[in-house]
Design an enzyme around this catalytic site. Sequence first.
Site, PDB file in Angstrom:
ATOM      1  N   ARG A 118     -48.100  17.111  30.575  1.00 39.89           N
ATOM      2  CA  ARG A 118     -49.315  16.411  31.487  1.00 39.89           C
ATOM      3  C   ARG A 118     -50.089  15.368  30.719  1.00 39.89           C
ATOM      4  O   ARG A 118     -50.384  14.298  31.393  1.00 39.89           O
ATOM      5  CB  ARG A 118     -50.177  17.476  31.862  1.00 39.89           C
ATOM      6  CG  ARG A 118     -51.057  16.895  32.702  1.00 39.89           C
ATOM      7  CD  ARG A 118     -52.108  17.987  33.279  1.00 39.89           C
ATOM      8  NE  ARG A 118     -53.310  17.769  34.125  1.00 39.89           N
ATOM      9  CZ  ARG A 118     -53.139  17.381  35.485  1.00 39.89           C
ATOM     10  NH1 ARG A 118     -51.869  17.661  36.026  1.00 39.89           N
ATOM     11  NH2 ARG A 118     -54.038  17.107  36.253  1.00 39.89           N
ATOM     12  N   TYR A 119     -50.413  15.566  29.668  1.00 37.21           N
ATOM     13  CA  TYR A 119     -51.402  14.617  28.975  1.00 37.21           C
ATOM     14  C   TYR A 119     -50.914  13.727  27.619  1.00 37.21           C
ATOM     15  O   TYR A 119     -51.439  12.539  27.477  1.00 37.21           O
ATOM     16  CB  TYR A 119     -52.718  15.528  28.265  1.00 37.21           C
ATOM     17  CG  TYR A 119     -53.324  16.307  29.295  1.00 37.21           C
ATOM     18  CD1 TYR A 119     -53.950  15.787  30.437  1.00 37.21           C
ATOM     19  CD2 TYR A 119     -53.546  17.693  29.011  1.00 37.21           C
ATOM     20  CE1 TYR A 119     -54.562  16.532  31.196  1.00 37.21           C
ATOM     21  CE2 TYR A 119     -54.154  18.582  29.997  1.00 37.21           C
ATOM     22  CZ  TYR A 119     -54.753  18.014  31.104  1.00 37.21           C
ATOM     23  OH  TYR A 119     -55.140  18.694  31.989  1.00 37.21           O
ATOM     24  N   ARG A 128     -28.415  33.556  13.656  1.00 36.30           N
ATOM     25  CA  ARG A 128     -29.831  33.757  13.500  1.00 36.30           C
ATOM     26  C   ARG A 128     -30.354  33.116  12.529  1.00 36.30           C
ATOM     27  O   ARG A 128     -31.371  33.555  11.873  1.00 36.30           O
ATOM     28  CB  ARG A 128     -29.881  35.416  13.370  1.00 36.30           C
ATOM     29  CG  ARG A 128     -29.395  36.404  14.329  1.00 36.30           C
ATOM     30  CD  ARG A 128     -29.648  36.026  15.864  1.00 36.30           C
ATOM     31  NE  ARG A 128     -31.126  36.339  15.844  1.00 36.30           N
ATOM     32  CZ  ARG A 128     -31.998  36.178  17.031  1.00 36.30           C
ATOM     33  NH1 ARG A 128     -31.024  35.641  18.188  1.00 36.30           N
ATOM     34  NH2 ARG A 128     -32.951  36.484  17.290  1.00 36.30           N
ATOM     35  N   HIS A 129     -29.819  31.699  12.310  1.00 40.64           N
ATOM     36  CA  HIS A 129     -30.545  31.018  11.503  1.00 40.64           C
ATOM     37  C   HIS A 129     -30.552  29.613  11.656  1.00 40.64           C
ATOM     38  O   HIS A 129     -29.386  28.855  11.885  1.00 40.64           O
ATOM     39  CB  HIS A 129     -29.729  31.032  10.034  1.00 40.64           C
ATOM     40  CG  HIS A 129     -30.650  30.364   8.916  1.00 40.64           C
ATOM     41  ND1 HIS A 129     -30.759  29.386   8.695  1.00 40.64           N
ATOM     42  CD2 HIS A 129     -31.254  31.219   7.833  1.00 40.64           C
ATOM     43  CE1 HIS A 129     -31.343  28.804   7.519  1.00 40.64           C
ATOM     44  NE2 HIS A 129     -31.778  30.197   7.072  1.00 40.64           N
ATOM     45  N   HIS A 153     -84.208  17.524  21.402  1.00 43.71           N
ATOM     46  CA  HIS A 153     -83.970  18.659  22.242  1.00 43.71           C
ATOM     47  C   HIS A 153     -83.936  18.581  23.631  1.00 43.71           C
ATOM     48  O   HIS A 153     -84.343  19.365  24.511  1.00 43.71           O
ATOM     49  CB  HIS A 153     -85.425  19.429  21.958  1.00 43.71           C
ATOM     50  CG  HIS A 153     -85.844  19.597  20.372  1.00 43.71           C
ATOM     51  ND1 HIS A 153     -85.567  20.308  19.608  1.00 43.71           N
ATOM     52  CD2 HIS A 153     -86.735  18.572  19.880  1.00 43.71           C
ATOM     53  CE1 HIS A 153     -85.983  20.041  18.362  1.00 43.71           C
ATOM     54  NE2 HIS A 153     -86.787  19.017  18.693  1.00 43.71           N
ATOM     55  N   SER A 157     -64.649  15.166  44.080  1.00 37.71           N
ATOM     56  CA  SER A 157     -64.695  16.630  44.744  1.00 37.71           C
ATOM     57  C   SER A 157     -63.849  16.759  45.871  1.00 37.71           C
ATOM     58  O   SER A 157     -63.970  16.078  46.760  1.00 37.71           O
ATOM     59  CB  SER A 157     -65.953  17.188  44.945  1.00 37.71           C
ATOM     60  OG  SER A 157     -66.117  18.336  45.581  1.00 37.71           O
ATOM     61  N   ARG A 181     -62.651  16.575  30.304  1.00 38.96           N
ATOM     62  CA  ARG A 181     -61.274  17.045  29.385  1.00 38.96           C
ATOM     63  C   ARG A 181     -61.387  16.673  28.058  1.00 38.96           C
ATOM     64  O   ARG A 181     -60.956  17.594  27.228  1.00 38.96           O
ATOM     65  CB  ARG A 181     -60.296  15.813  29.994  1.00 38.96           C
ATOM     66  CG  ARG A 181     -58.692  16.066  29.218  1.00 38.96           C
ATOM     67  CD  ARG A 181     -57.845  15.108  29.898  1.00 38.96           C
ATOM     68  NE  ARG A 181     -57.433  14.926  31.225  1.00 38.96           N
ATOM     69  CZ  ARG A 181     -56.905  14.083  31.838  1.00 38.96           C
ATOM     70  NH1 ARG A 181     -56.305  12.959  31.301  1.00 38.96           N
ATOM     71  NH2 ARG A 181     -56.900  14.209  33.173  1.00 38.96           N
ATOM     72  N   ARG A 185     -42.664  32.252  -1.332  1.00 36.86           N
ATOM     73  CA  ARG A 185     -42.960  31.707   0.334  1.00 36.86           C
ATOM     74  C   ARG A 185     -42.929  33.159   0.868  1.00 36.86           C
ATOM     75  O   ARG A 185     -42.409  34.330   0.358  1.00 36.86           O
ATOM     76  CB  ARG A 185     -41.895  31.131   0.586  1.00 36.86           C
ATOM     77  CG  ARG A 185     -40.487  31.633   0.956  1.00 36.86           C
ATOM     78  CD  ARG A 185     -39.877  31.280   2.503  1.00 36.86           C
ATOM     79  NE  ARG A 185     -40.715  30.913   3.398  1.00 36.86           N
ATOM     80  CZ  ARG A 185     -40.424  29.956   4.242  1.00 36.86           C
ATOM     81  NH1 ARG A 185     -39.332  29.423   4.249  1.00 36.86           N
ATOM     82  NH2 ARG A 185     -41.422  30.044   5.330  1.00 36.86           N
ATOM     83  N   ARG A 212     -44.997  25.968  14.092  1.00 41.70           N
ATOM     84  CA  ARG A 212     -44.287  25.437  15.109  1.00 41.70           C
ATOM     85  C   ARG A 212     -45.063  25.209  16.191  1.00 41.70           C
ATOM     86  O   ARG A 212     -44.729  24.451  17.087  1.00 41.70           O
ATOM     87  CB  ARG A 212     -43.099  26.454  15.547  1.00 41.70           C
ATOM     88  CG  ARG A 212     -41.751  26.430  14.418  1.00 41.70           C
ATOM     89  CD  ARG A 212     -40.914  27.463  14.813  1.00 41.70           C
ATOM     90  NE  ARG A 212     -39.800  27.815  14.071  1.00 41.70           N
ATOM     91  CZ  ARG A 212     -38.749  27.590  14.038  1.00 41.70           C
ATOM     92  NH1 ARG A 212     -38.432  26.549  14.969  1.00 41.70           N
ATOM     93  NH2 ARG A 212     -37.814  27.800  13.098  1.00 41.70           N
TER      94      ARG A 212
END
Length: 482
Positions: A14-15, A82-83, A156, A286, A300, A326, A335
Amino acid sequence: MSSNDKYSTPLSSRYASEEMSKLFSLRTRFSTWRKLWYNLAIAEQSLGLSVITNEAIEQMSKNLIISDEEIEDAKKEEAIVRHDVMAHVHTFGKTCPAAAGIIHLGATSCYVTDNADLIFLRDAYDILIPKLVNVINRLAKFAYEYKDLPVLGWTHFQPAQLTTVGKRATLWLQELLWDLRNMQRARDDIGLRGVKGTTGTQASFLSLFHGDHDKVEELDEKVVELLGFKFAYPCTGQTYSRKIDIDAIAPLSSLGASCHKMATDIRLLANLKEIEEPFEKSQIGSSAMAYKRNPMRSERVCSLARHLGSLYSDVFQTASVQWFERTLDDSAIRRISIPEAFLTADILLSTLLNITSGLVVYPKVIERRIMSELPFMATENIIMAMVEAGGSRQDCHEEIRVLSHQAAAVVKEQGGDNDLIDRVKSTEYFKPIWNKLDELLNPSTFIGRAPQQTEKFVNKTVAEALAPYKEYITEEEFKLSV
């Protein structure tokens, strides 16, 4: 399953800009891995590894951009092994059969994952910095244009002394200049992990080159040079230190604070009807209240700035809990948090570019609010003028005090206008200065050095800060897609 049936982050769907979304896309990530393998092979071949043939190099060079079909093949391979890195080693090898046996030679997974991440950090800053430069440039023009326009100052969120519209904008500008400094510093401090091996000792490469330490060091230097970096971090474990992520994300979180502060001020000013962000002809404020002109862009900014600030906690916590050389509990969170930090910063700056391209000022509203408060602020000037006319300061103080309280009661208890000056004009005691009241109430005499401060700040401080970035500055109108 349709893409409409799956969650996708609004940051990219979207952005965020196309260029930032593309930088953190799967194609860019996996193509960068291929670029890293390709440059490693070039460097290794140049240092005498004959197992790497010209044919292998040529095939790799022709297939650096991964195709959609190859991405899908790699996904299927990863489901088996799996890698993720090894899945792409196999996929790249199928595309480049002459190189299949030497792709990733001597390397560990972090050779591609970590070096790629560092490339993305650098390139992401190269997208953000020009946008920040243009926000600063446009805001500086706004500040200079309105450097002389008096406006009621607030402390203030209570009426205080006058300032100018331009001087207030310099408060936003100064923080953004600090952000530019911090972001450029962070960008320039990014190096590569380089060629370090499984635990950072380069043992595998030392074996490849039969114990030749000089060639291993030269390999590291060649890869760094081929990838367009000035240096590699001298010490790593299997990964580069996750403290680098702290240094990279901290300036973005700090930028978020600056954006939030500026956008909040604009939201408050919109309520006061003194300044508004751009409002397009067909924009709806609105669904029910057709008259509304909501500051949705600034809202936003505030919303996403809070998210950006929170992401600093991710990199801080991750860096602090890494074990020895590590541990893998850094992988999943990085990620998410690192791309999101840059995508969010990109959205903030794109939105500010739009806002600063068309801020609307309402001088008559500003003047009316000034005049509702200025009589109270002018009491000291009235006292001084009466003393110069031969009056007693103590007597004058008491006279003006009584009238001030009467005028304040009209404002607060009756909801009327501030009539202090009318009371002064109808009180015989103040007759000696009646002809001076207009001069004493001139707003430009209450703004101190605001115009001079603003002019000097824009012409010197801002100009000097932007001088190295002249090539980035554009006058193009910036519109948001949503």
